[in-house]
Each structure stands twice: as structure tokens, then as C-alpha cells.
Design a protein around this motif. Structure first.
Motif, PDB file in Angstrom:
ATOM      1  N   LEU A  87       0.819  -1.211   0.000  1.00 51.31           N
ATOM      2  CA  LEU A  87       0.000   0.000   0.000  1.00 51.31           C
ATOM      3  C   LEU A  87       0.853   1.261   0.000  1.00 51.31           C
ATOM      4  CD1 LEU A  87      -2.866  -1.012   2.431  1.00 51.31           C
ATOM      5  CD2 LEU A  87      -3.019  -0.681  -0.030  1.00 51.31           C
ATOM      6  N   THR A  88       1.985   1.223   0.701  1.00 54.13           N
ATOM      7  CA  THR A  88       2.881   2.380   0.727  1.00 54.13           C
ATOM      8  C   THR A  88       3.444   2.649  -0.664  1.00 54.13           C
ATOM      9  OG1 THR A  88       3.478   1.869   3.011  1.00 54.13           O
ATOM     10  CG2 THR A  88       4.920   3.365   1.834  1.00 54.13           C
ATOM     11  N   LYS A  89       3.863   1.578  -1.351  1.00 59.04           N
ATOM     12  CA  LYS A  89       4.391   1.735  -2.709  1.00 59.04           C
ATOM     13  C   LYS A  89       3.303   2.233  -3.658  1.00 59.04           C
ATOM     14  CE  LYS A  89       7.235  -1.626  -4.068  1.00 59.04           C
ATOM     15  NZ  LYS A  89       7.795  -2.981  -4.220  1.00 59.04           N
ATOM     16  N   LYS A  90       2.079   1.786  -3.451  1.00 59.65           N
ATOM     17  CA  LYS A  90       0.959   2.223  -4.273  1.00 59.65           C
ATOM     18  C   LYS A  90       0.699   3.714  -4.066  1.00 59.65           C
ATOM     19  CE  LYS A  90      -3.475   0.432  -5.612  1.00 59.65           C
ATOM     20  NZ  LYS A  90      -4.284  -0.759  -5.627  1.00 59.65           N
ATOM     21  N   TYR A  91       0.815   4.191  -2.816  1.00 63.15           N
ATOM     22  CA  TYR A  91       0.637   5.610  -2.519  1.00 63.15           C
ATOM     23  C   TYR A  91       1.741   6.441  -3.172  1.00 63.15           C
ATOM     24  CZ  TYR A  91       0.352   9.960   0.079  1.00 63.15           C
ATOM     25  OH  TYR A  91       0.262  11.286   0.413  1.00 63.15           O
TER      26      TYR A  91
END
Length: 127
Positions: A87-91
Motif C-alpha cells: 500500500l505504501t508503494k501504491k501511494y
């Protein structure tokens, strides 16, 4: 000849508390440079984390808190640390910061956002 066999399921005692894991994401480097807004990242996590297949409905299973440059996620197991990295990489991709920042595991239950190390560009730019 009658042969009977009975299997007994081992009894597991459930305690009153569920197993809870704590994960932290350290955003200090990009926040100090005013590249990343921790409030928008916290909202992104709140909207995107799925519990029982439904995004945004965290209930009491997952809690997200923010301390200036750190985001703390407390979750009842099963909850994957890898899911937080995803999710962090997606953000970062959504904010177009994926080319400058990467997610590093700083300890067992923590991630940290760091800048990519850039070596001197003098050798690369010679003709």
C-alpha cells in the motif's frame, strides 16, 4: 468384528485478548523536506486497507494513528506487514514519488521511507 476409532479435536483455550501486531512506517525524511503529507497518507491507508474483503471498513480490527512523522498501524492477526509495504508503494506511485523514494524494512515491525542514493552524475554525462 467392530472396530471403532474416535478422533478428538484438541481443545484450544481462547484467551480474552486477540493477538495484535504493531507496525510503524517512518516518514521523517520526506516529511522534513515537505515532499510528503502524512495526513493524506494516513487517509489513504484508512481508505485502502481491506478487512474481510472490504476496503475502508476497519472496525475495531485495525487502528491507524499518526505521530508527526510516524504512522502506527495496530491490527489483529492475521495482518501482513508486506501488505503495508504494498500500500505504501501504491501511494508513492499515485503521488509520483516512486522514482525518488523507496520502502525499507528498518526492523521487524517497521518500515522507513528513504531517498534513493544518487552517485555523482559527472561520469554519466561525459560524451
Amino acid at each position: 468384528m467392530g472396530f471403532t476409532c474416535s478422533f478428538h479435536k484438541p481443545q484450544v483455550k481462547k484467551s480474552g485478548k486477540k493477538a495484535v501486531s504493531k507496525f510503524t512506517i517512518d516518514l521523517s525524511a520526506p516529511v522534513e523536506d515537505k515532499v510528503l503529507d502524512p495526513a493524506s497518507f494516513e487517509k489513504f491507508l484508512h481508505d485502502r486497507i481491506k478487512v474481510n474483503g472490504k476496503a475502508g471498513e476497519l472496525g475495531s480490527k485495525v487502528t491507524i494513528t499518526r505521530d508527526k512523522t510516524k504512522i502506527v498501524v495496530n491490527a489483529e492477526l492475521p495482518f501482513s506487514k508486506r501488505y503495508l509495504k504494498y500500500l505504501t508503494k501504491k501511494y508513492l506511485k499515485k503521488q509520483q514519488l516512486r522514482d525518488f523514494l523507496h520502502v525499507i524494512a528498518s526492523s521487524k515491525g517497521a518500515y522507513e521511507l528513504r531517498y534513493f542514493k544518487v552517485s555523482g552524475g559527472a561520469d554519466a554525462e561525459e560524451n
